[in-house]
Design an enzyme around this catalytic site. Sequence first.
Site, PDB file in Angstrom:
ATOM      1  N   THR A   5       0.815  -1.217   0.000  1.00 54.36           N
ATOM      2  CA  THR A   5       0.000   0.000   0.000  1.00 54.36           C
ATOM      3  C   THR A   5       0.843   1.258   0.000  1.00 54.36           C
ATOM      4  O   THR A   5       0.442   2.284  -0.545  1.00 54.36           O
ATOM      5  CB  THR A   5      -0.935  -0.005   1.229  1.00 54.36           C
ATOM      6  OG1 THR A   5      -1.778  -1.154   1.165  1.00 54.36           O
ATOM      7  CG2 THR A   5      -1.813   1.236   1.274  1.00 54.36           C
ATOM      8  N   GLU A  32      -3.323 -28.353  29.210  1.00 52.17           N
ATOM      9  CA  GLU A  32      -4.551 -29.114  28.970  1.00 52.17           C
ATOM     10  C   GLU A  32      -4.353 -30.212  27.933  1.00 52.17           C
ATOM     11  O   GLU A  32      -5.228 -31.058  27.751  1.00 52.17           O
ATOM     12  CB  GLU A  32      -5.666 -28.177  28.517  1.00 52.17           C
ATOM     13  CG  GLU A  32      -6.084 -27.155  29.569  1.00 52.17           C
ATOM     14  CD  GLU A  32      -7.212 -26.278  29.064  1.00 52.17           C
ATOM     15  OE1 GLU A  32      -8.327 -26.803  28.880  1.00 52.17           O
ATOM     16  OE2 GLU A  32      -6.967 -25.075  28.844  1.00 52.17           O
ATOM     17  N   TYR A  83      -8.060   1.284  -4.042  1.00 54.46           N
ATOM     18  CA  TYR A  83      -6.747   1.570  -4.601  1.00 54.46           C
ATOM     19  C   TYR A  83      -6.122   0.273  -5.081  1.00 54.46           C
ATOM     20  O   TYR A  83      -6.617  -0.818  -4.795  1.00 54.46           O
ATOM     21  CB  TYR A  83      -5.836   2.243  -3.562  1.00 54.46           C
ATOM     22  CG  TYR A  83      -5.400   1.321  -2.447  1.00 54.46           C
ATOM     23  CD1 TYR A  83      -4.182   0.659  -2.492  1.00 54.46           C
ATOM     24  CD2 TYR A  83      -6.234   1.084  -1.354  1.00 54.46           C
ATOM     25  CE1 TYR A  83      -3.798  -0.201  -1.481  1.00 54.46           C
ATOM     26  CE2 TYR A  83      -5.855   0.227  -0.335  1.00 54.46           C
ATOM     27  CZ  TYR A  83      -4.636  -0.414  -0.406  1.00 54.46           C
ATOM     28  OH  TYR A  83      -4.264  -1.274   0.589  1.00 54.46           O
ATOM     29  N   THR A 101       1.232  -4.218   4.448  1.00 49.83           N
ATOM     30  CA  THR A 101       0.986  -4.479   5.873  1.00 49.83           C
ATOM     31  C   THR A 101       0.438  -5.875   6.153  1.00 49.83           C
ATOM     32  O   THR A 101       0.607  -6.395   7.253  1.00 49.83           O
ATOM     33  CB  THR A 101      -0.005  -3.449   6.455  1.00 49.83           C
ATOM     34  OG1 THR A 101      -1.247  -3.523   5.726  1.00 49.83           O
ATOM     35  CG2 THR A 101       0.555  -2.038   6.376  1.00 49.83           C
ATOM     36  N   ASP A 102      -0.202  -6.507   5.166  1.00 48.22           N
ATOM     37  CA  ASP A 102      -0.927  -7.754   5.447  1.00 48.22           C
ATOM     38  C   ASP A 102      -0.020  -8.867   5.964  1.00 48.22           C
ATOM     39  O   ASP A 102      -0.401  -9.598   6.879  1.00 48.22           O
ATOM     40  CB  ASP A 102      -1.665  -8.231   4.197  1.00 48.22           C
ATOM     41  CG  ASP A 102      -2.913  -7.415   3.910  1.00 48.22           C
ATOM     42  OD1 ASP A 102      -3.295  -6.596   4.770  1.00 48.22           O
ATOM     43  OD2 ASP A 102      -3.498  -7.587   2.825  1.00 48.22           O
ATOM     44  N   LYS A 139      -0.387  -7.224  13.174  1.00 48.43           N
ATOM     45  CA  LYS A 139      -1.392  -6.305  12.658  1.00 48.43           C
ATOM     46  C   LYS A 139      -2.705  -6.548  13.400  1.00 48.43           C
ATOM     47  O   LYS A 139      -3.171  -7.681  13.487  1.00 48.43           O
ATOM     48  CB  LYS A 139      -1.583  -6.512  11.148  1.00 48.43           C
ATOM     49  CG  LYS A 139      -2.521  -5.504  10.492  1.00 48.43           C
ATOM     50  CD  LYS A 139      -2.544  -5.678   8.976  1.00 48.43           C
ATOM     51  CE  LYS A 139      -3.482  -4.644   8.338  1.00 48.43           C
ATOM     52  NZ  LYS A 139      -3.495  -4.738   6.867  1.00 48.43           N
TER      53      LYS A 139
END
Length: 358
Positions: A42, A315, A55, A121-122, A194
């Site tokens: 981006t 557990e 975009y 960013t992903d 993120k």
Amino acid sequence: MVRPARASLVSLPFVAALLALDIVAALAQSRPTVVVLATGGTIAGAGDTATGAAYASARLGVDRLIAAVPQAATLATLRGEQVASVGSQDMSDAIWLALARRIDAVLAEADVAGVVVTHGTDTLEETACFLDLVLASRKPVVLTAAMRPATALSADGPLNFYNAVAVAASPASAGRGVLVVMNDEIHGAPGVTKSSTTAVDTFVSPTRGLLGTVTYGAIEFFGEPRRRATSPPPFPLGDVTSLPRVDIVYAHAGMDGALIDAAVAAGARGLVVAGVGNGNMSAAALEALARAARRGVLCVRASRVQHGAVARNVEVDDDGLGLVASDELNPQKARVLLKLALLARLPVADVQRLFATY
């Protein structure tokens, strides 16, 4: 009356100009060199309007990214290279390997102080985690990105880039591992994630917190990374040309073992279950995971919960079932570490020690 020589009158501004050029040249030589390696995302995106949400990623090349922030040239001498041009949802093992090798090559140059990687960013946190585990140099490597494209009103990319250059150029950043600079904050690669789909303050380090802040280039470190950068790195790449397949299966109420069985059938050499709570899952899913482990698939229990560590033998009988607990790593980063652990062909006990360390 004695008149000054005409030549001396002409020479005064000429000498001043030469001195000014010498000062500029000296300043340029005194600035550290930072190499910018662009991968798209981006931060290099563009939309049709400044106020629309739509975009396309990776529209702008590295030269335009650098030119858009001329102020960064006061911090460092910048060189740019385009390593990839993708939205980070399309980041791949092949790009990771190419990027890591290019970073190592660049940082081996004596005059290079650090590297800035521009990224989407992903999957930025996964790339940061991978690089943190494989890079050989202790020089600063800083990933930065943007939540708004370059054409947006109040785009966040330019200041993120400026701050990333400041951090990469600073000797104080050396030896801290791979760093992520976003929204005036400095995060370490192991802990950052993120947290929001659209907010500019999307990146957080929920378990251990920030390493520092950077405000218009002014840096303050107040935290230490979980692991200091070392040379050689934990997982030197050597002649590695590909990474083993590791899949993530998301746990939920009413889960059966079908997706775990399907991942094994598809050729996964490692599995990460994004479990509920403390890395838990249904009895049917746990049975399928244990069955995969018996077939030689390395299996890790992580958690879909954002904060906290997954503990071993609480557990779930990890020892008895041959499973690994992810400790502080979220599922996507557990997948990265598991890929590298598979390259080393380590037994389960040694893999568990890796998760406790990194």
